[in-house]
Write an enzyme that holds these catalytic residues in place. Structure first.
Site, PDB file in Angstrom:
ATOM      1  N   CYS A   1     -27.528  51.446  18.457  1.00  0.00           N
ATOM      2  CA  CYS A   1     -27.970  51.872  17.119  1.00  0.00           C
ATOM      3  C   CYS A   1     -28.223  53.381  17.042  1.00  0.00           C
ATOM      4  O   CYS A   1     -27.379  54.134  16.581  1.00  0.00           O
ATOM      5  CB  CYS A   1     -29.250  51.133  16.712  1.00  0.00           C
ATOM      6  SG  CYS A   1     -29.108  49.353  16.583  1.00  0.00           S
TER       7      CYS A   1
ATOM      8  N   SER B   1     -28.852  55.940  19.434  1.00  0.00           N
ATOM      9  CA  SER B   1     -28.170  56.958  20.256  1.00  0.00           C
ATOM     10  C   SER B   1     -26.695  57.113  19.922  1.00  0.00           C
ATOM     11  O   SER B   1     -26.208  58.245  19.877  1.00  0.00           O
ATOM     12  CB  SER B   1     -28.394  56.720  21.748  1.00  0.00           C
ATOM     13  OG  SER B   1     -27.947  55.462  22.165  1.00  0.00           O
TER      14      SER B   1
END
Length: 163
Positions: free
Chosen positions: A14, A16
């Site tokens: 999500c 990073s």
């Protein structure tokens, strides 16, 4: 010499990969592709080998960013080749600093939102995984807001380095 940045969140599906995609776009816009590389990883290996969360992909594509991604787990040995490790929240910051083999490696770890002067004291990018798509939109807004300051800091580091 290439300057290497790695963005790290929990599962690498999500926050990073979103930060990686946005930063790569900023690096390309700035004409620094030959000097700066960006990738991402997770503190855990739960999603290793998986693509980004479909909501991450949707939000990135809706805003014109590349969404190609395969999750992986951060390895302590990577500190040797990285110049900067960007944590997405305080938990990641602590985990990464504990993994760092040396104090110099621990000093490479920074919070993403520390590059956003408007963030104030709230430097965590909230995990959107258990929520609706609006959490992913909010995540993108925070990532974009910090991206300008991060690019400025990285540009300062690469100026003067031989190509």
């Amino acid at each position: 010499m290439t300057y290497r940045v790695c963005f790290v969140c929990t599962g690498n599906i999500c926050r990073s990969p979103m930060a990686e995609s946005v930063f790569r776009a900023r690096v390309a816009e700035a004409g620094l592709d030959d000097l700066v590389e960006a990738d991402s990883a997770g503190t855990g290996g739960w999603h290793q080998g998986d693509p980004a969360d479909p909501r991450t992909v949707s939000v990135l594509e809706e805003h014109g960013y590349d969404s190609g991604h395969t999750a992986r787990q951060f390895q302590p040995s990577w500190f040797a080749r990285l110049d900067l490790v960007i944590a997405l929240d305080a938990g990641h910051l602590k985990a990464l600093r504990r993994l760092a083999p040396t104090p110099q490696d621990a000093a490479k770890v920074r919070l993403l939102r520390s590059y956003d002067p408007a963030a104030g004291d709230d430097l965590d990018v909230p995990d959107p995984y258990y929520g609706a798509v609006d959490g992913f939109e909010e995540c993108l807004e925070m990532v974009e807001a910090a991206g300008t300051g991060l690019l400025t800091a990285v540009r300062e580091q690469v100026e003067g380095q031989p190509v």
